[in-house]
Design a protein around this motif. Structure first.
Motif, PDB file in Angstrom:
ATOM      1  N   VAL A 163     -10.304 -29.802 -60.276  1.00 29.60           N
ATOM      2  CA  VAL A 163     -10.861 -30.974 -60.947  1.00 29.60           C
ATOM      3  C   VAL A 163      -9.871 -32.139 -61.013  1.00 29.60           C
ATOM      4  O   VAL A 163     -10.195 -33.255 -60.587  1.00 29.60           O
ATOM      5  CB  VAL A 163     -11.384 -30.624 -62.359  1.00 29.60           C
ATOM      6  CG1 VAL A 163     -11.813 -31.887 -63.099  1.00 29.60           C
ATOM      7  CG2 VAL A 163     -12.570 -29.672 -62.259  1.00 29.60           C
ATOM      8  N   PRO A 164      -8.645 -31.940 -61.534  1.00 28.49           N
ATOM      9  CA  PRO A 164      -7.714 -33.083 -61.569  1.00 28.49           C
ATOM     10  C   PRO A 164      -7.373 -33.615 -60.181  1.00 28.49           C
ATOM     11  O   PRO A 164      -7.229 -34.825 -59.993  1.00 28.49           O
ATOM     12  CB  PRO A 164      -6.466 -32.500 -62.251  1.00 28.49           C
ATOM     13  CG  PRO A 164      -6.961 -31.325 -63.023  1.00 28.49           C
ATOM     14  CD  PRO A 164      -8.058 -30.757 -62.179  1.00 28.49           C
TER      15      PRO A 164
ATOM     16  N   LYS B 153     -10.144 -20.309 -64.807  1.00 28.60           N
ATOM     17  CA  LYS B 153      -9.411 -21.449 -65.341  1.00 28.60           C
ATOM     18  C   LYS B 153      -8.421 -22.001 -64.322  1.00 28.60           C
ATOM     19  O   LYS B 153      -8.219 -23.217 -64.226  1.00 28.60           O
ATOM     20  CB  LYS B 153      -8.686 -21.036 -66.614  1.00 28.60           C
ATOM     21  CG  LYS B 153      -7.942 -22.167 -67.296  1.00 28.60           C
ATOM     22  CD  LYS B 153      -7.272 -21.699 -68.576  1.00 28.60           C
ATOM     23  CE  LYS B 153      -8.300 -21.244 -69.576  1.00 28.60           C
ATOM     24  NZ  LYS B 153      -7.684 -20.847 -70.868  1.00 28.60           N
ATOM     25  N   SER B 154      -7.789 -21.129 -63.543  1.00 31.72           N
ATOM     26  CA  SER B 154      -6.804 -21.582 -62.563  1.00 31.72           C
ATOM     27  C   SER B 154      -7.451 -22.464 -61.501  1.00 31.72           C
ATOM     28  O   SER B 154      -6.872 -23.471 -61.077  1.00 31.72           O
ATOM     29  CB  SER B 154      -6.113 -20.385 -61.899  1.00 31.72           C
ATOM     30  OG  SER B 154      -7.067 -19.525 -61.297  1.00 31.72           O
ATOM     31  N   THR B 155      -8.660 -22.123 -61.093  1.00 32.28           N
ATOM     32  CA  THR B 155      -9.369 -22.914 -60.083  1.00 32.28           C
ATOM     33  C   THR B 155      -9.829 -24.250 -60.666  1.00 32.28           C
ATOM     34  O   THR B 155      -9.666 -25.302 -60.041  1.00 32.28           O
ATOM     35  CB  THR B 155     -10.586 -22.132 -59.545  1.00 32.28           C
ATOM     36  OG1 THR B 155     -10.138 -20.896 -59.000  1.00 32.28           O
ATOM     37  CG2 THR B 155     -11.305 -22.924 -58.458  1.00 32.28           C
TER      38      THR B 155
ATOM     39  N   VAL C 136      -2.621 -19.900 -55.359  1.00 37.57           N
ATOM     40  CA  VAL C 136      -2.684 -21.307 -55.760  1.00 37.57           C
ATOM     41  C   VAL C 136      -2.691 -22.203 -54.527  1.00 37.57           C
ATOM     42  O   VAL C 136      -3.472 -23.156 -54.416  1.00 37.57           O
ATOM     43  CB  VAL C 136      -1.496 -21.665 -56.674  1.00 37.57           C
ATOM     44  CG1 VAL C 136      -1.471 -23.166 -56.951  1.00 37.57           C
ATOM     45  CG2 VAL C 136      -1.592 -20.893 -57.988  1.00 37.57           C
ATOM     46  N   GLY C 137      -1.789 -21.903 -53.573  1.00 35.21           N
ATOM     47  CA  GLY C 137      -1.734 -22.687 -52.338  1.00 35.21           C
ATOM     48  C   GLY C 137      -3.014 -22.574 -51.535  1.00 35.21           C
ATOM     49  O   GLY C 137      -3.489 -23.568 -50.960  1.00 35.21           O
ATOM     50  N   ARG C 138      -3.598 -21.375 -51.517  1.00 34.51           N
ATOM     51  CA  ARG C 138      -4.842 -21.167 -50.771  1.00 34.51           C
ATOM     52  C   ARG C 138      -5.989 -21.969 -51.377  1.00 34.51           C
ATOM     53  O   ARG C 138      -6.772 -22.594 -50.654  1.00 34.51           O
ATOM     54  CB  ARG C 138      -5.178 -19.677 -50.769  1.00 34.51           C
ATOM     55  CG  ARG C 138      -6.307 -19.301 -49.822  1.00 34.51           C
ATOM     56  CD  ARG C 138      -6.434 -17.792 -49.672  1.00 34.51           C
ATOM     57  NE  ARG C 138      -6.771 -17.145 -50.926  1.00 34.51           N
ATOM     58  CZ  ARG C 138      -5.958 -16.312 -51.580  1.00 34.51           C
ATOM     59  NH1 ARG C 138      -4.760 -16.052 -51.102  1.00 34.51           N
ATOM     60  NH2 ARG C 138      -6.345 -15.742 -52.712  1.00 34.51           N
ATOM     61  N   VAL C 139      -6.080 -21.963 -52.707  1.00 40.30           N
ATOM     62  CA  VAL C 139      -7.120 -22.745 -53.395  1.00 40.30           C
ATOM     63  C   VAL C 139      -6.928 -24.230 -53.122  1.00 40.30           C
ATOM     64  O   VAL C 139      -7.881 -24.968 -52.858  1.00 40.30           O
ATOM     65  CB  VAL C 139      -7.097 -22.472 -54.912  1.00 40.30           C
ATOM     66  CG1 VAL C 139      -8.016 -23.450 -55.648  1.00 40.30           C
ATOM     67  CG2 VAL C 139      -7.528 -21.042 -55.203  1.00 40.30           C
TER      68      VAL C 139
ATOM     69  N   VAL D 124     -18.005 -24.926 -55.623  1.00 42.35           N
ATOM     70  CA  VAL D 124     -18.013 -24.475 -54.229  1.00 42.35           C
ATOM     71  C   VAL D 124     -16.691 -23.804 -53.857  1.00 42.35           C
ATOM     72  O   VAL D 124     -16.667 -22.732 -53.239  1.00 42.35           O
ATOM     73  CB  VAL D 124     -18.306 -25.661 -53.282  1.00 42.35           C
ATOM     74  CG1 VAL D 124     -18.070 -25.264 -51.830  1.00 42.35           C
ATOM     75  CG2 VAL D 124     -19.734 -26.138 -53.466  1.00 42.35           C
ATOM     76  N   VAL D 125     -15.569 -24.423 -54.231  1.00 43.28           N
ATOM     77  CA  VAL D 125     -14.260 -23.830 -53.938  1.00 43.28           C
ATOM     78  C   VAL D 125     -14.112 -22.491 -54.664  1.00 43.28           C
ATOM     79  O   VAL D 125     -13.586 -21.519 -54.108  1.00 43.28           O
ATOM     80  CB  VAL D 125     -13.121 -24.797 -54.321  1.00 43.28           C
ATOM     81  CG1 VAL D 125     -11.763 -24.100 -54.201  1.00 43.28           C
ATOM     82  CG2 VAL D 125     -13.150 -26.034 -53.438  1.00 43.28           C
ATOM     83  N   ALA D 126     -14.607 -22.430 -55.906  1.00 45.19           N
ATOM     84  CA  ALA D 126     -14.546 -21.173 -56.661  1.00 45.19           C
ATOM     85  C   ALA D 126     -15.390 -20.088 -55.988  1.00 45.19           C
ATOM     86  O   ALA D 126     -14.970 -18.919 -55.911  1.00 45.19           O
ATOM     87  CB  ALA D 126     -15.027 -21.407 -58.090  1.00 45.19           C
ATOM     88  N   ALA D 127     -16.571 -20.465 -55.494  1.00 44.62           N
ATOM     89  CA  ALA D 127     -17.417 -19.496 -54.785  1.00 44.62           C
ATOM     90  C   ALA D 127     -16.757 -19.056 -53.484  1.00 44.62           C
ATOM     91  O   ALA D 127     -16.800 -17.868 -53.114  1.00 44.62           O
ATOM     92  CB  ALA D 127     -18.787 -20.125 -54.505  1.00 44.62           C
TER      93      ALA D 127
END
Length: 443
Positions: free
Chosen positions: A294-295, A287-289, A69-72, A397-400
């Motif tokens: 987004v928010p 879903k976690s990403t 989570v922190g890395r994302v 992009v972050v998800a990729a």
């Protein structure tokens, strides 16, 4: 034509055209329809807070690993800052090249300061970093939800999600409850979205009726340059970023065309926040990403705002014959990097953030903001659309980057081979066996 009526996009476009016609031919009737637009936005805002909370918490709980989570989160913030800088520079460069305010020769002593009173009052809390940091901390949990402050809700949601993930098995029942609750809120949102044509009709009819037919024509070089700036940013910057990730910007825009048409009519991206999160999940993004990026992007990745900030500041300087040095231009960009954060949820946010920016740049008179008040709503359309696209691209992009996207599924969705089903569960939900009976089968 019958097919057009059956789609939400078609009904919104028809409502938009009808709103323009009503505003032109029956201006008083058009102005009286404002409650339709305001009511639609109030319905949306009514459920945004709970949806953001449920999505962020359930996403973090399903991620399990708080380090992930922190890395994302770190990757998202790095991306936001890089892209926001591009947006600020594009606004500044095009304003400097086209010089939209040159020749207006406005005497600031002739401007009415009373028109700026409400905006400068709201800008007081954004003048320093400490004030901004204190603002994102809610007085109480219920206060954040009552005000609908997305940034405050996000802070609490992240803390709640971290605590739930840290509890492990003991937190599973709560996590499942919140996950089930999110489906209820998404269904409520699906009901509300069906009213989008009425909301667009009311908003457009009111604006056209109030400002007249001329308001739909060229509203000045400032608005024209801003729309061009947004187009350049979306096609070149966002398009280039998506190309590096292996996707096409125009297919991406087509996928979100219904949501963009709603934003076009309401000048607000709030109306489609939950829907775009669902559609991003449908593309195969975890879903976690989605729940984290987004928010967060709604407060920290305001690309349309960023373009408008530098463009409007330089426009005011040109219109009032205020000389700007290269040092002043750099200062405008640096200050805007800070003041553009957390603009979401502030009444008259664009003007408020501009006021906060100008107070940090003494060379440019804050009173000059009076010049852009008449066209702010029209600029708001392009701001909201650019913000929305920027956040959707950021999530992909972050998800990729994090390898949290099913590329094969994403391409099928964007190519139209796997149409989005509003009432179907996301791919992750179906994998867990929680799909509703009308869910599509993943190919």
């Amino acid at each position: 034509m019958p097919k057009l009526f059956r789609s939400l996009f078609g009904r919104v476009v028809i409502a938009l055209i009808a709103g323009v016609a009503l505003g032109i031919w029956f201006p008083q009737l058009g102005e009286s329809l404002r409650p339709l637009g305001d009511g639609f936005l109030k319905l949306i805002k009514m459920v945004i807070g709970p949806i953001v909370f449920c999505v962020v918490v359930s996403g973090m709980a399903s991620a399990g690993d708080l380090r992930k989570v922190g890395r994302v989160g770190i990757k998202a913030v790095v991306y936001f800052e890089i892209i926001t800088t591009f947006a600020l520079v594009i606004g500044a460069v095009l304003a400097w090249a086209t010089r939209p305010g040159e020749g207006m020769n406005i005497d600031i002593r002739s401007l009415d300061p009373s028109a700026m009173a409400a905006y400068t009052e709201n800008a007081k809390g954004l003048k320093d970093t400490a004030g901004f940091l204190l603002k994102i901390i809610p007085n109480t949990i219920t206060d954040a939800f009552a005000k609908g402050d997305i940034l405050q809700i996000l802070v609490f949601s992240v803390m709640f999600g971290c605590a739930l993930a840290a509890l492990g098995e003991r937190g599973r029942p709560v996590a499942r409850f919140i996950e089930d609750l999110s489906h209820v809120f998404f269904r409520v949102m699906a009901f509300i979205i069906r009213l989008a044509p009425l909301g667009v009709l009311g908003a457009v009819a009111f604006t056209t009726g109030k400002y007249g037919a001329s308001s739909l024509k060229q509203l000045g070089l400032l608005v024209l340059v801003f729309y061009v700036s947004c187009f350049v940013f979306v096609t070149v910057v966002l398009g280039g970023v998506l190309r590096l990730a292996g996707f096409n910007i125009f297919k991406f825009i087509k996928y979100f065309r219904e949501e963009l048409s709603i934003v076009l009519g309401t000048a607000s991206s709030d109306a489609v926040l939950p829907v775009i999160m669902r559609k991003l999940e449908w593309m195969g993004i975890k879903k976690s990403t989605v729940g984290l990026v987004v928010p967060t992007g709604y407060s920290f990745n305001l690309d349309g705002f960023s373009i408008y900030l530098t463009l409007a500041v330089i426009f005011i300087a040109q219109a009032t014959n205020t000389p700007l040095s290269m040092h002043d231009l750099i200062l405008v960009v640096l200050v805007s990097l800070l003041t553009s954060k957390g603009a979401h949820g502030i009444p008259g946010s664009a003007i408020v953030i501009l006021a906060a920016t100008l107070t940090a740049i003494p060379a440019i008179p804050v009173i000059g903001l009076v010049l852009i008040l008449p066209v702010d709503w029209f600029a708001g359309i392009a701001r909201a659309i650019t913000n929305l696209l920027g956040n959707c691209v950021a999530t992909l992009v972050v998800a990729a980057w994090e390898k949290d996207v099913d590329f094969a599924r994403a391409h099928k969705v964007l190519d139209g081979a796997l149409p989005y089903e509003p009432m179907a569960a996301s791919p992750e939900d179906r994998t867990e066996g929680n799909a509703p009976t009308n869910a599509a089968v993943t190919p």
